[in-house]
Design an enzyme around this catalytic site. Structure first.
Site, short mmCIF file in Angstrom:
data_model
loop_
_atom_site.label_atom_id
_atom_site.label_comp_id
_atom_site.label_asym_id
_atom_site.label_seq_id
_atom_site.Cartn_x
_atom_site.Cartn_y
_atom_site.Cartn_z
N ASN A 29 -10.43 -3.56 -5.73
CA ASN A 29 -9.71 -2.58 -6.56
C ASN A 29 -10.40 -2.29 -7.89
O ASN A 29 -10.10 -1.30 -8.56
CB ASN A 29 -8.25 -3.02 -6.83
CG ASN A 29 -7.34 -2.84 -5.63
OD1 ASN A 29 -6.37 -3.57 -5.47
ND2 ASN A 29 -7.63 -1.86 -4.78
N ASP A 82 0.83 -1.20 0.00
CA ASP A 82 0.00 0.00 0.00
C ASP A 82 0.87 1.26 0.00
O ASP A 82 1.95 1.27 0.58
CB ASP A 82 -0.92 -0.03 1.23
CG ASP A 82 -2.17 0.79 1.00
OD1 ASP A 82 -2.38 1.28 -0.12
OD2 ASP A 82 -2.94 0.95 1.97
C1 FPP Z 1 -1.98 -0.06 -3.38
O1 FPP Z 1 -1.48 1.26 -3.29
C2 FPP Z 1 -1.34 -0.75 -4.48
C3 FPP Z 1 -1.99 -1.34 -5.53
C4 FPP Z 1 -3.45 -1.39 -5.65
C5 FPP Z 1 -1.23 -1.94 -6.64
C6 FPP Z 1 -0.03 -2.71 -6.19
C7 FPP Z 1 0.71 -3.14 -7.39
C8 FPP Z 1 2.05 -3.01 -7.56
C9 FPP Z 1 2.99 -2.53 -6.53
C10 FPP Z 1 2.63 -3.50 -8.80
C11 FPP Z 1 3.02 -4.92 -8.56
C12 FPP Z 1 3.47 -5.53 -9.77
C13 FPP Z 1 3.71 -6.83 -9.89
C14 FPP Z 1 4.28 -7.32 -11.15
C15 FPP Z 1 3.42 -7.79 -8.80
P1 FPP Z 1 -2.51 2.45 -3.44
O2 FPP Z 1 -2.62 2.79 -4.88
O3 FPP Z 1 -3.78 2.10 -2.76
O4 FPP Z 1 -1.79 3.61 -2.66
P2 FPP Z 1 -2.49 4.77 -1.82
O5 FPP Z 1 -3.11 4.11 -0.61
O6 FPP Z 1 -1.35 5.66 -1.47
O7 FPP Z 1 -3.49 5.44 -2.70
#
Ligand code: FPP
Length: 234
Positions: free
Chosen positions: A50, A2
């Site tokens: 998501n 996250d």
């Molecule tokens: C949550 O952060 C993250 C995600 C929904 C996506 C996670 C995916 C990756 C790190 C890419 C992984 C890639 C592979 C190939 C496994 P957020 O967007 O909710 O962050 P925020 O809480 O700051 O808005």
């Protein structure tokens, strides 16, 4: 994993840039696990919830997964990593499904590190699909309802053939599980950090592992039964 969005916002970048930086953090953490002998790493890349994000963000995340898969599968195979995916694949594009399958096949013989990526996954979804599959076995007469116990249900869940996780890490400051591996986390140690996922790397993993090493796992027993002193109790 996250905190990608906030990492990007802090730098006045689009959220996608945060996810791209998140992939680099994935690299470092997988490498760390390989070096430290951590045998199983499960990453929550995309939850069923998501899908509620803006369409453009979902599109770029799916594109990022596909690109990373095409780019990394060979390297993972060379590095003795066995890649597997958990989650409902039917909701993903056929191209992504194909490359997930290819990467799994390419790395299937590896035994050093298991890297599991949860995509379109949810802990409740997993329990529901396990219950359905037991239900089907009852329908066919193979099983009676009274025979169902934790072992039988657990065997129908994703990752049934792997040990339950020792340590759960959530980056980004929120202190909740958000529907991740609900069944399997029953006795897992929980670790939360403010560090945003793109900034997460070997030092953060070291810290998490050190905190884990200081925990006393009792699994319902009293301290004396675990070999620890009573005043160690935490
Ligand atoms: C949550 O952060 C993250 C995600 C929904 C996506 C996670 C995916 C990756 C790190 C890419 C992984 C890639 C592979 C190939 C496994 P957020 O967007 O909710 O962050 P925020 O809480 O700051 O808005």
């Amino acid at each position: 994993m996250d905190g990608n969005g906030r990492w990007a916002q802090q730098r006045k970048l689009p959220r996608t840039a945060g996810h791209q930086a998140g992939v680099k953090a994935v690299h470092k953490v997988v490498e760390f696990c390989g070096h430290k002998g951590i045998k199983v790493l499960t990453l929550f890349a995309f939850s069923r919830e998501n899908w509620n994000r803006p369409e453009s963000e979902i599109g770029s995340l799916m594109e990022l997964f596909l690109k990373a898969l095409k780019r990394e599968a060979d390297q993972l195979a060379e590095n003795h990593v066995r890649l597997r995916f958990i989650g409902d694949r039917s909701g993903l594009s056929s191209e992504l499904q194909k490359h997930m399958r290819l990467a799994e096949e390419k790395t299937a013989v590896n035994e050093e590190t298991d890297l599991i990526i949860a995509v379109n996954y949810g802990g409740r979804w997993d329990i529901v699909q396990a219950a359905r599959s037991l239900g089907k076995r009852i329908e066919t007469g193979e099983l009676r309802a009274e025979q169902i116990d934790a072992g039988l249900l657990g065997a129908e869940l994703s990752l049934a053939n792997l040990p339950e996780p020792d340590l759960f890490i959530r980056s980004g400051g929120d202190q909740r599980i958000s529907n991740f591996m609900l069944w399997q986390l029953a006795y897992t140690e929980l670790y939360f950090t403010e560090v945003l996922w793109p900034d997460f790397g070997p030092e953060e993993m070291e810290k998490a592992v050190a905190v884990y090493a200081g925990r006393q796992r009792r699994f319902g027993r009293v301290p004396e039964q675990t070999g620890a002193r009573a005043d160690d109790e935490c």
